[in-house]
Design a protein around this motif. Structure first.
Motif, mmCIF file in Angstrom:
data_model
loop_
_atom_site.group_PDB
_atom_site.id
_atom_site.type_symbol
_atom_site.label_atom_id
_atom_site.label_comp_id
_atom_site.label_asym_id
_atom_site.label_seq_id
_atom_site.Cartn_x
_atom_site.Cartn_y
_atom_site.Cartn_z
ATOM 1 N N VAL A 178 0.860 -1.189 0.000
ATOM 2 C CA VAL A 178 0.000 0.000 0.000
ATOM 3 C C VAL A 178 0.894 1.236 0.000
ATOM 4 O O VAL A 178 2.091 1.170 0.304
ATOM 5 N N ASN A 179 0.307 2.356 -0.362
ATOM 6 C CA ASN A 179 1.006 3.639 -0.308
ATOM 7 C C ASN A 179 0.568 4.357 0.964
ATOM 8 O O ASN A 179 -0.530 4.919 1.015
ATOM 9 N N PRO A 180 1.398 4.381 2.007
ATOM 10 C CA PRO A 180 0.996 5.011 3.267
ATOM 11 C C PRO A 180 0.993 6.539 3.198
ATOM 12 O O PRO A 180 0.543 7.194 4.142
ATOM 13 N N SER A 181 1.489 7.093 2.085
ATOM 14 C CA SER A 181 1.547 8.552 1.945
ATOM 15 C C SER A 181 0.544 9.064 0.912
ATOM 16 O O SER A 181 0.729 10.141 0.339
ATOM 17 N N ALA A 182 -0.524 8.305 0.699
ATOM 18 C CA ALA A 182 -1.507 8.681 -0.316
ATOM 19 C C ALA A 182 -2.173 10.019 0.003
ATOM 20 O O ALA A 182 -2.605 10.747 -0.906
ATOM 21 N N GLU A 183 -2.248 10.373 1.283
ATOM 22 C CA GLU A 183 -2.932 11.606 1.681
ATOM 23 C C GLU A 183 -2.003 12.819 1.714
ATOM 24 O O GLU A 183 -2.438 13.930 2.023
ATOM 25 N N LEU A 184 -0.732 12.624 1.426
ATOM 26 C CA LEU A 184 0.221 13.729 1.481
ATOM 27 C C LEU A 184 -0.068 14.734 0.365
ATOM 28 O O LEU A 184 -0.047 14.384 -0.815
ATOM 29 N N ASP A 185 -0.285 15.981 0.730
ATOM 30 C CA ASP A 185 -0.629 17.047 -0.224
ATOM 31 C C ASP A 185 0.644 17.763 -0.670
ATOM 32 O O ASP A 185 0.952 18.869 -0.216
ATOM 33 N N GLU A 186 1.365 17.132 -1.579
ATOM 34 C CA GLU A 186 2.636 17.699 -2.026
ATOM 35 C C GLU A 186 2.447 18.984 -2.825
ATOM 36 O O GLU A 186 3.297 19.880 -2.790
ATOM 37 N N GLU A 187 1.359 19.086 -3.542
ATOM 38 C CA GLU A 187 1.112 20.285 -4.350
ATOM 39 C C GLU A 187 1.027 21.528 -3.472
ATOM 40 O O GLU A 187 1.652 22.554 -3.753
ATOM 41 N N THR A 188 0.264 21.441 -2.393
ATOM 42 C CA THR A 188 0.126 22.593 -1.499
ATOM 43 C C THR A 188 1.426 22.888 -0.770
ATOM 44 O O THR A 188 1.833 24.042 -0.631
ATOM 45 N N LEU A 189 2.109 21.852 -0.320
ATOM 46 C CA LEU A 189 3.372 22.049 0.383
ATOM 47 C C LEU A 189 4.411 22.711 -0.521
ATOM 48 O O LEU A 189 5.182 23.571 -0.083
ATOM 49 N N SER A 190 4.432 22.314 -1.786
ATOM 50 C CA SER A 190 5.354 22.930 -2.746
ATOM 51 C C SER A 190 5.013 24.399 -2.952
ATOM 52 O O SER A 190 5.909 25.258 -2.993
ATOM 53 N N ALA A 191 3.725 24.691 -3.099
ATOM 54 C CA ALA A 191 3.299 26.071 -3.314
ATOM 55 C C ALA A 191 3.631 26.944 -2.111
ATOM 56 O O ALA A 191 4.038 28.110 -2.270
ATOM 57 N N MET A 192 3.470 26.394 -0.917
ATOM 58 C CA MET A 192 3.776 27.159 0.303
ATOM 59 C C MET A 192 5.246 27.558 0.336
ATOM 60 O O MET A 192 5.592 28.693 0.660
ATOM 61 N N ALA A 193 6.110 26.613 -0.013
ATOM 62 C CA ALA A 193 7.542 26.889 0.035
ATOM 63 C C ALA A 193 7.956 27.868 -1.061
ATOM 64 O O ALA A 193 8.656 28.853 -0.810
ATOM 65 N N GLU A 194 7.526 27.615 -2.284
ATOM 66 C CA GLU A 194 7.950 28.438 -3.412
ATOM 67 C C GLU A 194 7.474 29.885 -3.272
ATOM 68 O O GLU A 194 8.163 30.815 -3.704
ATOM 69 N N SER A 195 6.302 30.084 -2.681
ATOM 70 C CA SER A 195 5.750 31.441 -2.553
ATOM 71 C C SER A 195 6.536 32.313 -1.589
ATOM 72 O O SER A 195 6.406 33.539 -1.608
ATOM 73 N N THR A 196 7.339 31.699 -0.737
ATOM 74 C CA THR A 196 8.088 32.467 0.266
ATOM 75 C C THR A 196 9.596 32.422 0.029
ATOM 76 O O THR A 196 10.364 32.918 0.863
ATOM 77 N N GLY A 197 10.017 31.840 -1.084
ATOM 78 C CA GLY A 197 11.451 31.734 -1.354
ATOM 79 C C GLY A 197 12.104 30.531 -0.728
ATOM 80 O O GLY A 197 13.340 30.418 -0.718
ATOM 81 N N GLY A 198 11.298 29.593 -0.223
ATOM 82 C CA GLY A 198 11.840 28.384 0.377
ATOM 83 C C GLY A 198 11.831 27.225 -0.608
ATOM 84 O O GLY A 198 11.782 27.419 -1.823
ATOM 85 N N ARG A 199 11.849 26.008 -0.087
ATOM 86 C CA ARG A 199 11.836 24.813 -0.919
ATOM 87 C C ARG A 199 11.018 23.718 -0.252
ATOM 88 O O ARG A 199 10.892 23.689 0.978
ATOM 89 N N TYR A 200 10.469 22.835 -1.096
ATOM 90 C CA TYR A 200 9.757 21.664 -0.587
ATOM 91 C C TYR A 200 10.666 20.447 -0.713
ATOM 92 O O TYR A 200 11.355 20.264 -1.720
ATOM 93 N N PHE A 201 10.672 19.593 0.327
ATOM 94 C CA PHE A 201 11.490 18.393 0.338
ATOM 95 C C PHE A 201 10.609 17.175 0.628
ATOM 96 O O PHE A 201 9.629 17.273 1.365
ATOM 97 N N ARG A 202 11.011 16.054 0.071
ATOM 98 C CA ARG A 202 10.291 14.800 0.295
ATOM 99 C C ARG A 202 11.199 13.834 1.036
ATOM 100 O O ARG A 202 12.301 13.501 0.573
ATOM 101 N N ALA A 203 10.755 13.366 2.208
ATOM 102 C CA ALA A 203 11.526 12.444 3.036
ATOM 103 C C ALA A 203 10.789 11.109 3.106
ATOM 104 O O ALA A 203 9.805 10.971 3.836
ATOM 105 N N ARG A 204 11.281 10.119 2.365
ATOM 106 C CA ARG A 204 10.660 8.793 2.354
ATOM 107 C C ARG A 204 11.298 7.837 3.353
ATOM 108 O O ARG A 204 10.818 6.721 3.540
ATOM 109 N N SER A 205 12.390 8.291 3.965
ATOM 110 C CA SER A 205 13.119 7.445 4.913
ATOM 111 C C SER A 205 13.867 8.341 5.887
ATOM 112 O O SER A 205 14.055 9.543 5.629
#
Length: 269
Positions: A178-205
């Motif tokens: 199964v995909n335990p991260s199916a509910e992760l909203d990467e689109e919103t997290l990316s937008a939050m970071a980019e709008s402020t000059g930051g970055r979005y990161f994905r940690a699978r481990s």
């Protein structure tokens, strides 16, 4: 003459704490953070356990920064205010308990609280590192509205999405993936970071999470060239005290000498 030289004691150099950056960690402690899809030493552990262990190492390295901690679930609260006391912040993170703030996820409220605490800080950089494993389900403030507020106040936001892409779970017909991260909203997290000059990161481990914190150390380096000062203490009282003591001794000797001479003069011939 010694007193006229105004002697001083000068101590060893003392490093003054830096005040260049205010860094707030916003950590998700909702119910989904108990999913055991992180592996440390060949042992499956909960997401929150990996976050606590690796986050503590990151906090320890932030010498010179004021560091604070926000925990959020269905609601967000300030667990540790901005402080140079990194040991206390680490302790609060290690004591974070899943479900203490509710089982849902209030990403927008967590960022809104962070901006509220940082907006009046005008000296130096202001940074938020927000870590979550889901999507916003409980905020009174939309995450993107909170992001706009952060950008308005010059607060840089880095977001981290944590959780494995797949894991085995038992079923009636054996284990299934199964995909335990199916509910992760990467689109919103990316937008939050980019709008402020930051970055979005994905940690699978845990290893990826550790590398992300290492990269954040490079993107937001600590200030190690701090100002120093040497404590000084006037030693003027020592020569003055010696001079006073010598004067008293001299006066006593003169007084005794005069008394002796006077006694000799009064003796009958």
């Amino acid at each position: 003459m010694c007193a006229l030289a105004r002697p001083h004691w000068i101590g060893e150099p003392i490093l003054l704490p830096q005040s260049g950056r205010d860094l707030l960690l916003a950590v998700d402690i909702s119910g989904s953070m108990r999913v055991e899809d992180m592996v440390i030493a060949n042992q499956a552990v909960r997401r929150i356990d990996a976050v606590r262990d690796i986050g503590a190492e990151f906090i320890e390295r932030r010498e010179g920064d004021r560091v604070g901690l926000i925990l959020f679930g269905s609601r967000a609260y300030m667990q540790s205010p901005l402080s140079f006391d990194r040991d206390t912040v680490k302790q609060f993170l290690s004591e974070a308990q899943i479900g203490f703030a509710g089982s849902e996820t209030a990403i927008g409220d967590a960022l809104g609280l962070a901006v509220k605490r940082l907006r009046d800080k005008e000296d130096g950089d202001r940074v938020v590192i927000l870590l979550t494993d889901g999507q916003d389900t409980a905020s009174s403030v939309d995450p993107l509205d909170a992001t706009a507020l952060a950008a308005n106040y010059g607060v840089k936001v880095y977001t981290i999405g944590i959780g494995a892409d797949e894991m085995l779970v038992p079923s009636l017909f054996g284990n299934r993936r199964v995909n335990p991260s199916a509910e992760l909203d990467e689109e919103t997290l990316s937008a939050m970071a980019e709008s402020t000059g930051g970055r979005y990161f994905r940690a699978r481990s845990p290893e990826e999470l550790a590398k992300i914190y290492d990269l954040l150390d490079l993107l937001e380096p600590t200030q190690t060239d701090g100002a120093t000062y040497r404590p000084q203490q006037s030693m003027l009282h020592w020569p003055l005290g010696v001079a006073w003591l010598l004067s008293v001794i001299w006066l006593l000797r003169q007084s005794n000498l005069q008394a002796a001479l006077k006694g000799d003069a009064n003796e009958p011939a």
